[in-house]
Write an enzyme that holds these catalytic residues in place. Sequence first.
Site, PDB file in Angstrom:
ATOM      1  N   CYS A   1       6.943  -3.507 -11.037  1.00 32.62           N
ATOM      2  CA  CYS A   1       7.283  -4.923 -10.860  1.00 32.62           C
ATOM      3  C   CYS A   1       6.275  -5.880 -11.473  1.00 32.62           C
ATOM      4  O   CYS A   1       6.587  -7.034 -11.714  1.00 32.62           O
ATOM      5  CB  CYS A   1       7.455  -5.245  -9.368  1.00 32.62           C
TER       6      CYS A   1
ATOM      7  N   GLU B   1      22.538 -21.650  -2.913  1.00 30.69           N
ATOM      8  CA  GLU B   1      23.489 -20.567  -2.703  1.00 30.69           C
ATOM      9  C   GLU B   1      24.599 -20.551  -3.755  1.00 30.69           C
ATOM     10  O   GLU B   1      25.032 -19.492  -4.195  1.00 30.69           O
ATOM     11  CB  GLU B   1      24.131 -20.728  -1.320  1.00 30.69           C
TER      12      GLU B   1
END
Length: 1334
Positions: A49, A1266
């Site tokens: 990562c 969202e």
Amino acid sequence: MEPAPELLFYVNGRKVVEKQVDPETMLLPYLRKKLRLTGTKYGCGGGGCGACTVMISRYNRVTKKIRHYPVNACLTPICSLYGAAVTTVEGIGSTTTRLHPVQERIAKFHGTQCGFCTPGMVMSMYALLRNHPEPTLDQLADALGGNLCRCTGYRPIIEAYKTFCKTSDCCQNKENGFCCLDQGINGLPEVEEENQTRPNLFSEEEYLPLDPTQELIFPPELMTMAEKQPQRTRVFSGERMMWISPVTLKALLEAKSTYPQAPVVMGNTSVGPGVKFKGIFHPVIISPDSIEELNVVSHTHSGLTLGAGLSLAQVKDILADVVQKVPEENAQTYRALLKHLGTLAGSQIRNMASLGGHIISRHLDSDLNPLLAVGNCTLNVLSKEGERQIPLDEQFLSRCPEADLKPQEILASVHIPYSRKWEFVLAFRQAQRKQNALAIVNSGMRVFFGEGDGIIRELAISYGGVGPTIICAKNSCQKLIGRSWNEEMLDTACRLILDEVSLPGSAPGGKVEFKRTLIISFLFKFYLEVSQILKRMAPGLSPHLADKYESALQDLHARYSWSTLKDQDVDARQLSQDPIGHPVMHLSGVKHATGEAIYLDDMPAVDQELFMAFVTSPRAHAKIVSTDLLEALSLPGVVDIVTAEHLQDGNTFYTEKLLAADEVLCVGQLVCAVIAESEVQAKQAAKQVKIVYEDLEPVILSIEEAIEQKSFFEPERKLEYGNVDEAFKVVDQILEGEIHMGGQEHFYMETQSVLVVPKGEDQEMDVYASTQFPKYIQDMVAAVLKLPVNKVMCHVKRVGGAFGGKVFKASIMAAIAAFAANKHGRAVRCILERGEDMLITGGRHPYLGKYKAGFMNDGRIVALDVEHYSNGGCSLDESLLVIEMGLLKMENAYKFPNLRCRGWACRTNLPSNTAFRGFGFPQAGLITECCITEVAAKCGLSPEKVRAINFYKEIDQTPYKQEINAKNLTQCWNECLAKSSYFQRKVAVEKFNAENYWKQRGLAIIPFKYPRGLGSVAYGQAAALVHVYLDGSVLVTHGGIEMGQGVHTKMIQVVSRELKMPMSNVHLRGTSTETVPNTNASGGSVVADLNGLAVKDACQTLLKRLEPIINKNPQGTWKEWAQAAFDKSISLSATGYFRGYDSNIDWDKGEGHPFEYFVYGAACSEVEIDCLTGDHKTIRTDIVMDVGYSINPALDIGQVEGAFIQGMGLYTIEELHYSPQGILYSRGPNQYKIPAICDIPAELNVTFLPPSEKSNTLYSSKGLGESGVFMGCSVFFAIREAVCAARQARGLSAPWKLSSPLTPEKIRMACEDKFTKMIPRDKPGSYVPWNVPV
């Protein structure tokens, strides 16, 4: 060999000397725990990562040069650092000294959100600049390829760092003289409206210049040490392991002779993950240090010899130089190796991993070994007995003893021969992601023809990823010797190789039919590319290739190039100090970039702190027969083991069991918790807990199995509008279909974390957690401890990403840790590792949608009957709410006059799935859009026409009878069509597809209407507390959690506007149940809106209270007003409160007013797919959104872009794999691929509509975080269009069964051709599959 007295290295210019070194210690915990340099983060522990990136510098006494390179600290053994200089993010700049330009620019370009990945990004870029002060864009993309970010979508990070590049300008559209930020429609600047100004997202003239003379100097002591060339082998011994570092070849061979079973470790990228993730233990490790013979670069008449100790990054640089110098005909193998070195892992791993280590490890998916095998390479091995050569061939790769290294031998170098005239070597690979991803299948292929005759004299083909090791198709190649290079040969070769390279249906890794197809698709690509070369060299030898086939020769490369951002104008009449509407930098941005932002595990250890580790269930459904804790309890450092029996009636909170008692319901369920003095001791003891299970039936994993078993959480939810059954009788056509959508892992960069500190009196307990819902933690801890809630306080400074995954799960950890802390009177810390986190916590719900649509021939959908099934896992969690929100939002932008939708949350034996950004809409919206697309196909109409004809009218009513004004929906749609030049580009796409057979493009535009609200007044309430101090400074606290969205920054903007003071006068410490009680969870994109209204209320209360004082001295300062108020005994503190919007839904009636407002938008994406491999690239995306009035355009654009990229990952590459036993395979970045920098659109354009209406929300703003996820499906449908074009070109029916994500496997297998028909297929039921859909 005498033990070395000390380990010496430098960190950030300071000398570090360790006399007692544990060889098992990695650099990451050493930096964080020993040196308290917490800017370097733990993200995955496996080098996947980039969160732990640091720079290492070493002096080479031969070249007299210093090499700077990035590494993953999580995989770097501390013993390997002798004589090295380590630079962390703290070492290059800070807020107390000076910022480095790398830190400043990522912050000012709004390239940080949660900030957890930022130090790693900073250090990767810093290392690049130390080597290349003016890098190219390719070098920039390559340098950041090993760093993942889950928040930003990468665009602002690239924009920030493009300013360092040679070609860097803030824009690339300079033909008209205007900046890209000011581009209007068709490249013309837009006319500014009167009384409006456009704020810049960043200001170029404010950059700190890059000054190489200001960097840390390499310590002279280390140069002196290197020049002395020490002769003594260094030995570091710990409790379990001995680390031997020979400094001469003789000493290395001696060590290998003495310890023949000890691995030789250079970069620890192979041995390290084996130790960490597979539990492999090595009592002795040999790690050569700067041995010149292992770093040789030798050119001979026959080829190139490279030392086994060279890093892959060094090999890449060497080969790049060689191919520029040797004739092309001699560089075939080198070019092929370079191609794979460009995508193999990330920059950090390539700088750590050695050529020899990569070869010797012989991983089944090695990218280099297939090429080295076909390239006739030779391994030069050494031992005390002498030197010998081993061919790098099939026998070596399959570890045949007679062809392998002997235990006492080491690999010294590799000889890679020059290729010859009429010899061609090519490389192929396909992975889930273009970069930093293990290959699904890779291949090396070489052919050698007779002089000018086109007859195969030599042929070598090797594959990786299709067997337990690299497979060489030796027999097939032998049978093709003497054949002419033509299609008949190709057809024979495909059949021979499919027979020889056989994959069983149960092969590890799954994707068996895809792999079989890739095996021969790569061969066809090889055939085409060699034919093209022959055509240039000797036209008469080459078989005829149609022009439309030539596109197969080019790999897909979609490097990000540029973007345009069109935000909103600010009213020029606005006060100059009023920050509302301005792109204010995230107030933690600089701290993110310097590593000074404190996350939970950055907090110093509390005195006598304990660590907690979990024992989890290995079974999906089983009875716990017995539990034996004795051996684990007897281990050093173990203090306690907490079981369900200890928690008694406190073990159940609402529907959740904290620890399994008599029965386990999923793999990964928590069974008990080990409490020990250290993290290492706790995790070692957890492995020694012995539990006997008895398997139970049924084991339900998939939605289909749950439907068959009628395994549902109650109740069923239903919405009905109109008369569906009657409407079906009068329509022109009816279609039925279904779509399955896979789940998604949150992959927040900071894993679940909690620290519980008993206060020592009155049973008070402080809980520090990475959570979205501190009140829930407070309640659960109080319930477990049987305390009143006022004895437990939960504190949250910031969260390193959440996306819905930290609403409930952290509470269980906190409650168990609190029990142990209370029992022992000591603090308890628990930090989940990445694999644990992914195994335990669940994610986005997999969905199955079934639909029946009745429609007219003009595309109008008159009746729609839909069933939604979600895979809820083993406990309810938020599954019912997800189903409810999915049903309430499922119609998206369309008015269906007759609609029936029903939903069920399925109970299965998987970890409980939970909230995730979008909360049901990404799944429900996709189901509806698939139905719309199928209707369009049935009617013979374009999808965009059918979408538009079914839009809501301007004034309309939803299925739950809420009034709606959809004017901005149509405006967003029309603007997106215009700004994307949709219809012109559609013609261009059709032209491209007609001219290309193996590459196809697709273009899709998707609208959306995202309802914003929580369906309940109680869930919408918020509170705040504002203090004014006598010096005029202000402290504000509210109930929202800062998790990257910038809510704290927006709250300070609100205070600044309301109190008419500079933002610098306002401070916000964090969120705590001590200051703002009874808060709701932070999520649903309402956090800034609701808490902002509470903050605004508190400020207005203060102003009203202070009005007489301010009126008396209107020119005064806040310091003067505060003192005057104090003198008059007027309170300078105020609470603010917002009761929530009036929202409700009556499920019995199927009607209500659940949402306060709607966010509208449209997204258009264009993609290109490779029909032979399933690869795809996103060429361009245009997004237009109605955002109301943006409080902070920089933060809001970041939310839109980040959500879009997360959604793009959801619909294309993010894929969870479960075994038939319910075991999650995908437990880290090596197995689960989120989008990386290589995946973002080459061109990304974001436009915000001007504010068009006033509303009751905070300054008429709208929440955006969202809604953007669903826009990612524009890429999904663009891929669908491309696949349909490919199918039509092959004479196949265009419609095909869709499922999400549209991975390379699904794309390739949908592009059916002679190769997909040629592969063998296993009969279902004749084998046990490696993985099963859920």
